[in-house]
Motif scaffolding. Structure first.
Motif, PDB file in Angstrom:
ATOM      1  N   LEU A  59       0.819  -1.199   0.000  1.00  0.00           N
ATOM      2  CA  LEU A  59       0.000   0.000   0.000  1.00  0.00           C
ATOM      3  C   LEU A  59       0.857   1.255   0.000  1.00  0.00           C
ATOM      4  N   LEU A 105       0.717   4.389  -2.601  1.00  0.00           N
ATOM      5  CA  LEU A 105       0.524   5.763  -2.124  1.00  0.00           C
ATOM      6  C   LEU A 105       1.650   6.672  -2.610  1.00  0.00           C
ATOM      7  N   ASP A 124     -11.120   3.887   2.572  1.00  0.00           N
ATOM      8  CA  ASP A 124     -10.784   4.560   3.835  1.00  0.00           C
ATOM      9  C   ASP A 124      -9.293   4.860   3.938  1.00  0.00           C
ATOM     10  N   TYR A 125      -8.466   3.929   3.499  1.00  0.00           N
ATOM     11  CA  TYR A 125      -7.014   4.124   3.536  1.00  0.00           C
ATOM     12  C   TYR A 125      -6.611   5.310   2.652  1.00  0.00           C
ATOM     13  N   LEU A 126      -7.174   5.350   1.446  1.00  0.00           N
ATOM     14  CA  LEU A 126      -6.854   6.449   0.538  1.00  0.00           C
ATOM     15  C   LEU A 126      -7.351   7.787   1.088  1.00  0.00           C
ATOM     16  N   LYS A 127      -8.538   7.796   1.627  1.00  0.00           N
ATOM     17  CA  LYS A 127      -9.107   9.023   2.194  1.00  0.00           C
ATOM     18  C   LYS A 127      -8.249   9.532   3.353  1.00  0.00           C
ATOM     19  N   LYS A 128      -7.830   8.623   4.200  1.00  0.00           N
ATOM     20  CA  LYS A 128      -6.998   8.987   5.360  1.00  0.00           C
ATOM     21  C   LYS A 128      -5.662   9.576   4.915  1.00  0.00           C
ATOM     22  N   ASN A 129      -5.092   9.020   3.856  1.00  0.00           N
ATOM     23  CA  ASN A 129      -3.755   9.421   3.432  1.00  0.00           C
ATOM     24  C   ASN A 129      -3.720  10.507   2.355  1.00  0.00           C
ATOM     25  N   TYR A 155     -15.158  -2.822   3.893  1.00  0.00           N
ATOM     26  CA  TYR A 155     -13.901  -3.550   3.704  1.00  0.00           C
ATOM     27  C   TYR A 155     -13.197  -3.078   2.436  1.00  0.00           C
ATOM     28  N   LEU A 188     -10.449  -0.288   0.245  1.00  0.00           N
ATOM     29  CA  LEU A 188      -9.244   0.536   0.226  1.00  0.00           C
ATOM     30  C   LEU A 188      -9.599   2.023   0.319  1.00  0.00           C
TER      31      LEU A 188
END
Length: 154
Positions: free
Chosen positions: A1, A5, A32-37, A28, A30
């Motif tokens: 990941l 990124l 949320d991960y993209l939004k967070k980062n 479940y 990806l």
């Protein structure tokens, strides 16, 4: 990941970057991960129809009260209690937890034989779904890898 990124960060100001993932952006995912980062204002989510939606539509059953659990690469500890406590459970299966192994695990834990529906390749020309029981599915030798299961506990 992290490498993905880094690539996005390096190229997003020079050209449009798209990240394609399977599944639903709301569960479940990806996303949320993209939004967070990357921050939500830098992203546009374009959802498709999820396999859970398709299977419930095929069996003509409401899923507003179903619990949805992903087993993709996860431990099944506590699964027995979760399934036993809900009238309807949808399980996103994945290695190493095939539908057959999940059924056997639940039966070994003492869950009575229940109705189960398994769907594979949903919305594709090779789509299939089968209505059966935990015991019969546990002994089934068909390749149901990356399928969705619905266990009816009524």
């Amino acid at each position: 990941l992290g490498a993905a990124l880094d690539y996005i960060e390096k190229h997003r100001y020079k050209k449009r970057v798209a990240v394609l993932v399977s599944g639903d952006t709301g569960i479940y995912s990806l996303a949320d991960y993209l939004k967070k980062n990357l921050g939500s204002k830098n992203l546009v989510f374009i959802p498709g129809v999820s396999s859970v939606q398709v299977l419930f539509a095929r069996i003509q059953k409401q899923w507003s009260h179903a619990q949805i659990i992903s087993l993709h690469g996860k431990n099944v500890e506590g699964l027995y209690s979760l399934v036993q406590s809900s009238n309807t459970t949808a399980l996103l299966t994945g290695s190493p937890w095939t539908p057959q192994k999940i059924c056997q695990h639940l039966l070994d834990g003492g869950l009575p034989d229940k109705k189960v529906i398994v769907g594979k390749d949903l919305s594709y020309p090779t789509e299939m779904f089968k209505e059966t029981t935990l015991k019969l599915l546990a002994d089934d030798e068909y390749d149901y890898s990356n399928s969705v299961m619905v266990i009816i506990n009524e």
